[in-house]
Design a protein around this motif. Structure first.
Motif, PDB file in Angstrom:
ATOM      1  N   PHE A 266      43.065  -4.139 -23.549  1.00  0.00           N
ATOM      2  CA  PHE A 266      42.684  -3.024 -22.681  1.00  0.00           C
ATOM      3  C   PHE A 266      43.953  -2.278 -22.257  1.00  0.00           C
ATOM      4  CE2 PHE A 266      41.340  -1.510 -18.321  1.00  0.00           C
ATOM      5  CZ  PHE A 266      40.428  -0.569 -18.770  1.00  0.00           C
ATOM      6  N   PRO A 267      44.019  -0.961 -22.446  1.00  0.00           N
ATOM      7  CA  PRO A 267      45.255  -0.231 -22.148  1.00  0.00           C
ATOM      8  C   PRO A 267      45.673  -0.382 -20.681  1.00  0.00           C
ATOM      9  CG  PRO A 267      43.717   1.158 -23.353  1.00  0.00           C
ATOM     10  CD  PRO A 267      42.975  -0.086 -22.977  1.00  0.00           C
ATOM     11  N   MET A 268      46.951  -0.725 -20.475  1.00  0.00           N
ATOM     12  CA  MET A 268      47.480  -0.908 -19.127  1.00  0.00           C
ATOM     13  C   MET A 268      47.310   0.369 -18.309  1.00  0.00           C
ATOM     14  SD  MET A 268      48.605  -3.442 -17.490  1.00  0.00           S
ATOM     15  CE  MET A 268      49.360  -4.699 -18.537  1.00  0.00           C
ATOM     16  N   GLU A 269      47.458   1.487 -18.999  1.00  0.00           N
ATOM     17  CA  GLU A 269      47.343   2.773 -18.308  1.00  0.00           C
ATOM     18  C   GLU A 269      45.942   2.941 -17.717  1.00  0.00           C
ATOM     19  OE1 GLU A 269      47.519   7.417 -19.631  1.00  0.00           O
ATOM     20  OE2 GLU A 269      48.601   5.971 -20.880  1.00  0.00           O
ATOM     21  N   ASP A 270      44.920   2.527 -18.490  1.00  0.00           N
ATOM     22  CA  ASP A 270      43.539   2.624 -17.993  1.00  0.00           C
ATOM     23  C   ASP A 270      43.328   1.681 -16.812  1.00  0.00           C
ATOM     24  OD1 ASP A 270      43.051   4.441 -19.919  1.00  0.00           O
ATOM     25  OD2 ASP A 270      41.739   3.180 -21.164  1.00  0.00           O
ATOM     26  N   LEU A 271      43.943   0.475 -16.911  1.00  0.00           N
ATOM     27  CA  LEU A 271      43.800  -0.488 -15.821  1.00  0.00           C
ATOM     28  C   LEU A 271      44.411   0.092 -14.543  1.00  0.00           C
ATOM     29  CD1 LEU A 271      42.866  -3.251 -14.896  1.00  0.00           C
ATOM     30  CD2 LEU A 271      45.049  -4.201 -15.650  1.00  0.00           C
ATOM     31  N   ALA A 272      45.579   0.709 -14.697  1.00  0.00           N
ATOM     32  CA  ALA A 272      46.240   1.302 -13.530  1.00  0.00           C
ATOM     33  C   ALA A 272      45.368   2.415 -12.942  1.00  0.00           C
ATOM     34  CB  ALA A 272      47.601   1.847 -13.937  1.00  0.00           C
ATOM     35  N   ARG A 273      44.734   3.168 -13.819  1.00  0.00           N
ATOM     36  CA  ARG A 273      43.874   4.250 -13.353  1.00  0.00           C
ATOM     37  C   ARG A 273      42.690   3.705 -12.546  1.00  0.00           C
ATOM     38  NH1 ARG A 273      40.991   8.311 -17.645  1.00  0.00           N
ATOM     39  NH2 ARG A 273      39.645   9.378 -16.149  1.00  0.00           N
ATOM     40  N   VAL A 274      42.114   2.604 -13.054  1.00  0.00           N
ATOM     41  CA  VAL A 274      40.985   1.974 -12.360  1.00  0.00           C
ATOM     42  C   VAL A 274      41.438   1.462 -10.987  1.00  0.00           C
ATOM     43  CG1 VAL A 274      39.436  -0.028 -12.394  1.00  0.00           C
ATOM     44  CG2 VAL A 274      39.714   1.365 -14.458  1.00  0.00           C
ATOM     45  N   VAL A 275      42.620   0.839 -10.964  1.00  0.00           N
ATOM     46  CA  VAL A 275      43.117   0.266  -9.709  1.00  0.00           C
ATOM     47  C   VAL A 275      43.418   1.376  -8.699  1.00  0.00           C
ATOM     48  CG1 VAL A 275      45.039  -1.011  -8.655  1.00  0.00           C
ATOM     49  CG2 VAL A 275      43.977  -1.842 -10.758  1.00  0.00           C
ATOM     50  N   ARG A 276      44.038   2.457  -9.165  1.00  0.00           N
ATOM     51  CA  ARG A 276      44.327   3.580  -8.251  1.00  0.00           C
ATOM     52  C   ARG A 276      43.038   4.110  -7.639  1.00  0.00           C
ATOM     53  NH1 ARG A 276      48.195   5.132 -12.052  1.00  0.00           N
ATOM     54  NH2 ARG A 276      46.770   6.636 -13.011  1.00  0.00           N
ATOM     55  N   SER A 277      42.029   4.163  -8.476  1.00  0.00           N
ATOM     56  CA  SER A 277      40.774   4.712  -7.976  1.00  0.00           C
ATOM     57  C   SER A 277      40.083   3.755  -7.003  1.00  0.00           C
ATOM     58  CB  SER A 277      39.933   5.126  -9.178  1.00  0.00           C
ATOM     59  OG  SER A 277      38.666   4.654  -9.096  1.00  0.00           O
ATOM     60  N   MET A 278      40.272   2.433  -7.225  1.00  0.00           N
ATOM     61  CA  MET A 278      39.756   1.462  -6.250  1.00  0.00           C
ATOM     62  C   MET A 278      40.494   1.616  -4.923  1.00  0.00           C
ATOM     63  SD  MET A 278      39.290  -1.975  -8.588  1.00  0.00           S
ATOM     64  CE  MET A 278      38.467  -3.014  -7.389  1.00  0.00           C
ATOM     65  N   GLN A 279      41.812   1.837  -5.039  1.00  0.00           N
ATOM     66  CA  GLN A 279      42.639   2.002  -3.843  1.00  0.00           C
ATOM     67  C   GLN A 279      42.146   3.203  -3.021  1.00  0.00           C
ATOM     68  OE1 GLN A 279      46.538   3.419  -4.776  1.00  0.00           O
ATOM     69  NE2 GLN A 279      47.460   2.680  -2.864  1.00  0.00           N
ATOM     70  N   ALA A 280      41.930   4.316  -3.717  1.00  0.00           N
ATOM     71  CA  ALA A 280      41.488   5.533  -3.032  1.00  0.00           C
ATOM     72  C   ALA A 280      40.109   5.336  -2.402  1.00  0.00           C
ATOM     73  CB  ALA A 280      41.458   6.699  -4.016  1.00  0.00           C
ATOM     74  N   ALA A 281      39.218   4.653  -3.143  1.00  0.00           N
ATOM     75  CA  ALA A 281      37.859   4.448  -2.628  1.00  0.00           C
ATOM     76  C   ALA A 281      37.879   3.539  -1.399  1.00  0.00           C
ATOM     77  CB  ALA A 281      36.973   3.848  -3.711  1.00  0.00           C
ATOM     78  N   ALA A 282      38.736   2.499  -1.448  1.00  0.00           N
ATOM     79  CA  ALA A 282      38.840   1.574  -0.311  1.00  0.00           C
ATOM     80  C   ALA A 282      39.346   2.323   0.917  1.00  0.00           C
ATOM     81  CB  ALA A 282      39.775   0.416  -0.660  1.00  0.00           C
ATOM     82  N   HIS A 283      40.317   3.183   0.687  1.00  0.00           N
ATOM     83  CA  HIS A 283      40.882   3.974   1.782  1.00  0.00           C
ATOM     84  C   HIS A 283      39.798   4.874   2.385  1.00  0.00           C
ATOM     85  CE1 HIS A 283      43.842   6.146   4.107  1.00  0.00           C
ATOM     86  NE2 HIS A 283      43.295   7.277   3.675  1.00  0.00           N
ATOM     87  N   CYS A 284      39.092   5.532   1.504  1.00  0.00           N
ATOM     88  CA  CYS A 284      38.048   6.464   1.932  1.00  0.00           C
ATOM     89  C   CYS A 284      36.956   5.743   2.734  1.00  0.00           C
ATOM     90  CB  CYS A 284      37.474   7.137   0.693  1.00  0.00           C
ATOM     91  SG  CYS A 284      36.133   8.255   1.046  1.00  0.00           S
ATOM     92  N   ALA A 285      36.599   4.524   2.306  1.00  0.00           N
ATOM     93  CA  ALA A 285      35.527   3.781   2.984  1.00  0.00           C
ATOM     94  C   ALA A 285      36.044   3.054   4.221  1.00  0.00           C
ATOM     95  CB  ALA A 285      34.881   2.791   2.022  1.00  0.00           C
ATOM     96  N   GLY A 286      37.347   3.015   4.370  1.00  0.00           N
ATOM     97  CA  GLY A 286      37.920   2.356   5.533  1.00  0.00           C
ATOM     98  C   GLY A 286      37.807   0.841   5.482  1.00  0.00           C
ATOM     99  N   ILE A 287      37.900   0.264   4.283  1.00  0.00           N
ATOM    100  CA  ILE A 287      37.837  -1.189   4.167  1.00  0.00           C
ATOM    101  C   ILE A 287      39.123  -1.706   3.532  1.00  0.00           C
ATOM    102  CG2 ILE A 287      35.323  -1.377   4.054  1.00  0.00           C
ATOM    103  CD1 ILE A 287      37.162  -1.812   0.872  1.00  0.00           C
ATOM    104  N   GLN A 288      39.337  -3.013   3.632  1.00  0.00           N
ATOM    105  CA  GLN A 288      40.499  -3.612   2.990  1.00  0.00           C
ATOM    106  C   GLN A 288      40.054  -4.584   1.908  1.00  0.00           C
ATOM    107  OE1 GLN A 288      42.502  -5.048   6.678  1.00  0.00           O
ATOM    108  NE2 GLN A 288      44.325  -4.221   5.655  1.00  0.00           N
ATOM    109  N   LEU A 289      40.802  -4.563   0.802  1.00  0.00           N
ATOM    110  CA  LEU A 289      40.551  -5.541  -0.255  1.00  0.00           C
ATOM    111  C   LEU A 289      41.476  -6.717   0.026  1.00  0.00           C
ATOM    112  CD1 LEU A 289      40.046  -4.385  -3.888  1.00  0.00           C
ATOM    113  CD2 LEU A 289      40.736  -6.699  -3.296  1.00  0.00           C
ATOM    114  N   VAL A 290      40.910  -7.872   0.366  1.00  0.00           N
ATOM    115  CA  VAL A 290      41.750  -8.936   0.914  1.00  0.00           C
ATOM    116  C   VAL A 290      41.901 -10.162   0.013  1.00  0.00           C
ATOM    117  CG1 VAL A 290      41.411  -8.266   3.315  1.00  0.00           C
ATOM    118  CG2 VAL A 290      39.762  -9.806   2.209  1.00  0.00           C
ATOM    119  N   THR A 291      41.150 -10.215  -1.078  1.00  0.00           N
ATOM    120  CA  THR A 291      41.349 -11.341  -2.004  1.00  0.00           C
ATOM    121  C   THR A 291      40.838 -10.939  -3.375  1.00  0.00           C
ATOM    122  OG1 THR A 291      40.890 -13.690  -2.430  1.00  0.00           O
ATOM    123  CG2 THR A 291      39.151 -12.445  -1.373  1.00  0.00           C
TER     124      THR A 291
END
Lengths: 355, 372
Positions: A120-145
């Motif tokens: 799986f391309p690392m670039e795509d993985l980074a894109r997915v993670v960035r988008s999770m980060q933005a969504a978590a921020h937007c929802a006001g939650i923390q990813l803790v584990t």
């Protein structure tokens, strides 16, 4: 403690289609329709039955030292992983946030498990993670584990994400599917069937040109706004897989009430309707993200609607139907030409028709 | 939405309903031929609007329903082969053969792909030269031109690894089979608009004449169905027997001549077995000999020997002729369900038996805020 004998799995068969008739799992077992229901009722529920699981809500509400915690989990296997209006990462955050919000909870913490296919391309993985980060921020939650697994090439499909989450249910909030009662009106926060058609438009073999984008969004802040406006919201449900029809059928069965819909009042964008006409799909069964159905006491409906319409995710909120005494357990719709029909659960996956 | 909402207008629908009520003086039994029309009738609750003296019988025009068990088993046998990519319209995938359906074959590892057009299947063949690509060519005169075109195109462009499993059926012989039955009670037909868009409606003139039944070429929107019903009832009440065209925005008397020409080039008429009904003479298409390289039954000679007996319990033939209601069948809802159908009308959501299973609990229209 509940000690069910193994034979209960067989004796609990109430449906005309016993589980044994399927020697292997079909895609339709995961479609959110009848076969999913059968799998849950005939295999999972007998095995794990308890008071918290049995209501089969989007999440469970557990009480620990007087604090009510909502707890929910979901897996994301969407194909393609990047689609108009979102991607699998954003979906994985919003989906679980929304499941918690549908319990009336304020979502707080999420976990994330990733199953990644070798290559799986690392670039795509980074894109997915960035988008999770933005969504978590937007929802006001923390990813803790979290957890990471990589499987051999061909043993997975790019990336699967599973998220679980917890949130706190404020005092005085009691939302569950069984709480629906005759006289409730049913509100949706905006146009339906958008997400499913956006995905369909880029799926292999079906590609068509469209401006339709997924409506994925975290609903927790809208839910807070609604709960602040009224304490007479009985049920909330996000009609994801299986669409509005499946969600309403589940509620009708669970509360043993009848649901009456008015086709003309159900908001569906023209582009989505057009795509459904061409593909032979019924928009009532097409998946949504970022949409919720709320069952509200009639005299509070206007107040809730007003509050919703002030929120960016509820500007098009509208009443689509009501709970009635008649036809308990089923959903009936007044059609656009004035006839009436039952809106059933989907028997399998929704497949395009020939004619 | 333009060109759609006009045909779903509640006020106009009410006007048609009122007109139909005004002219109806006795009981009439009409049959809509096409599954697409049945779908509209059920989806919009049209039966709940019509006077009770009008009995709509859902005809055999659902290609999914009438494809014989034997053909499904052949499809399953071909699709299970390791070097095959099997392509099909979506709703054929769920139709049960004698032991399983195509979706189960897919679950077991078969390469089965849903396509929207047989031309996509030809494309898949070009992209996968080491595989044999088979398209499940089912349907009435509506799907036949595109299916013929796929074979014609494959031949023209030298695609050798493409073939079709052909189970095409034709509407007029089925109408004749129903009308010539001594127990027939259908008094008028709503002919399938899209079939007529291809074929025109001249071939219905002798049928109307011989069997003294009105035939109204009808479209698929709710107002089309109501309008077509009105026209058929009006003919019956006035004692006329004509072929009329309600669907004039799509259908010409002579039909689509280039499409007919292409079909004749690729296909020839053959006897065909209909699931639940039986053999109907000259009621289908098969590939002409010059296209036999594209005939999956010849490419995979081993499947030609597959024969299957349909369930003796199923009374589909009687249901499709309107002689029995689905719930009058001894296995209805018990041995025969939408998930495990024994016969044609239980197979597709458009089939009469499946419709009765799904809608049998329909409450009184007033409870649903229905009948105006």
């Amino acid at each position: 403690m509940n000690t069910q004998a193994p034979t209960d799995i067989a004796s609990g068969l109430v449906c005309p289609v016993p589980l044994q008739q399927y020697p292997s799992v079909l895609l339709a077992h995961g479609s959110g329709g009848k076969l999913t229901q059968q799998l849950i009722e005939q295999l999972f529920l007998p095995a794990f039955r308890n008071d918290l699981l049995s209501p089969l809500h989007d999440g469970a509400v557990v009480t620990i030292n007087g604090v009510r915690l909502a707890f929910s989990t979901d897996s994301y296997v969407i194909n393609p992983i990047f689609f108009p209006g979102g991607d699998i990462g954003e979906l994985a955050i919003n989906g679980t946030v929304n499941d918690l919000a549908m319990c009336g909870a304020r979502p707080l913490y999420l976990s994330s498990a990733m199953i990644i296919e070798e290559g799986f391309p690392m670039e795509d993985l980074a894109r997915v993670v960035r988008s999770m980060q933005a969504a978590a921020h937007c929802a006001g939650i923390q990813l803790v584990t979290g957890d990471t697994k990589v499987v051999d090439r061909g043993k997975g499909d790019k990336i699967f994400i599973s998220t679980s989450g917890i949130g706190v249910v404020p005092d005085g909030i009691h939302i569950s599917p069984e709480a629906a009662r005759p006289g409730d009106v049913i509100i949706v926060n905006g146009p339906i069937a958008v997400h499913g058609i956006a995905i369909m438009s880029v799926r292999e073999g079906l590609e068509f040109e469209t401006q339709i984008e997924s409506d994925t969004a975290p609903l927790n802040s809208l839910v807070e706004t609604m709960l602040a406006a009224s304490d007479k919201i009985h049920v909330m449900r996000d009609p994801t897989r299986g669409g509005v029809a499946s969600a309403l059928n589940e509620i009708a069965r669970s509360a043993q009430i009848g649901i009456s819909l008015v086709e003309e009042r159900i908001p569906i964008p023209d582009e989505v309707r057009g795509a459904c006409e061409i593909l032979g799909f019924d928009p009532l069964y097409v998946a949504n993200e970022g949409k919720l159905l709320a069952f509200v006491e009639r005299d509070q409906a206007e107040k809730v609607l007003q509050a919703m319409r002030q929120h960016p995710l509820g500007t098009e909120a509208t009443i689509i139907g009501e709970v009635v005494d008649a036809h308990a357990g089923s959903v009936v719709m007044k059609t656009s030409i004035g006839g009436s029909r039952i809106v059933d659960m989907l028997a399998g996956e929704q497949l395009p028709r020939i004619c | 939405m333009r060109f759609i909402d006009e045909y779903r207008d509640q006020a106009l629908a009410q006007q048609y309903v009122e007109r139909i009520k005004q002219i109806t003086t006795r009981e009439w039994t009409l049959m809509e031929i096409c599954g697409g029309q049945t779908h509209t009738i059920v989806k919009y609750g049209i039966e709940s609007l019509l006077p009770e003296t009008i009995n709509l019988v859902h005809g055999p025009g659902c290609p999914v329903c009438v494809t014989p068990l034997e053909m499904i088993d052949k499809a399953i046998a071909i699709a299970s082969k390791s070097d095959v990519i099997f392509t099909s319209f979506g709703d054929m995938l769920r139709v049960p053969g004698s032991t399983q359906d195509l979706l189960s074959v897919k679950a077991a590892g078969g390469d089965i792909r849903m396509v929207y057009s047989p031309l996509d299947a030809v494309k898949i063949a070009q992209q996968n030269p080491s595989k044999t690509v088979v398209f499940f060519a089912v349907g009435f005169e509506t799907t036949a031109p595109a299916n013929a075109l796929s074979v014609w195109q494959a031949k023209q462009s030298g695609v050798r690894n493409y073939s079709i499993l052909c189970s095409h059926v034709l509407v007029p012989p089925a109408i004749e089979a129903i009308l010539s039955s001594s127990s027939n009670r259908v008094q008028g037909f709503l002919a399938a608009g899209h079939v007529c868009a291809v074929m025109g409606y001249e071939e219905y003139l002798p049928l109307a004449e011989k069997y003294r039944v009105p035939i109204v070429v009808t479209g698929f929107e709710p107002l089309d169905i109501l309008h077509g019903t009105y026209m058929a009832i009006k003919q019956l009440e006035e004692g006329r027997v004509e072929v009329e065209n309600q669907y004039s925005r799509a259908v010409r008397r002579e039909g689509n001549i280039p499409a007919q020409k292409l079909m004749r080039q690729v296909f020839e008429v053959t006897d065909r077995h209909w699931r639940g009904i039986g053999e109907i003479p000259s009621s289908g298409f098969r590939l002409r000999d010059e296209f036999s390289d594209f005939d999956a039954e010849k490419v995979f000679a081993d499947v030609a020997t597959i024969t299957v007996q349909e369930s003796p319990d199923c009374i589909a033939g009687l249901v499709l002729q309107g002689l029995r209601k689905p719930y009058e069948c001894s296995v209805f809802g018990t041995k025969c369900t939408p998930e495990h159908p024994l016969g044609a009308p239980m197979v597709s959501t458009e089939g009469a038996c499946a419709a009765y299973i799904r809608y049998k609990h329909v409450p009184s229209a007033s409870a649903a805020g229905g009948r105006a």
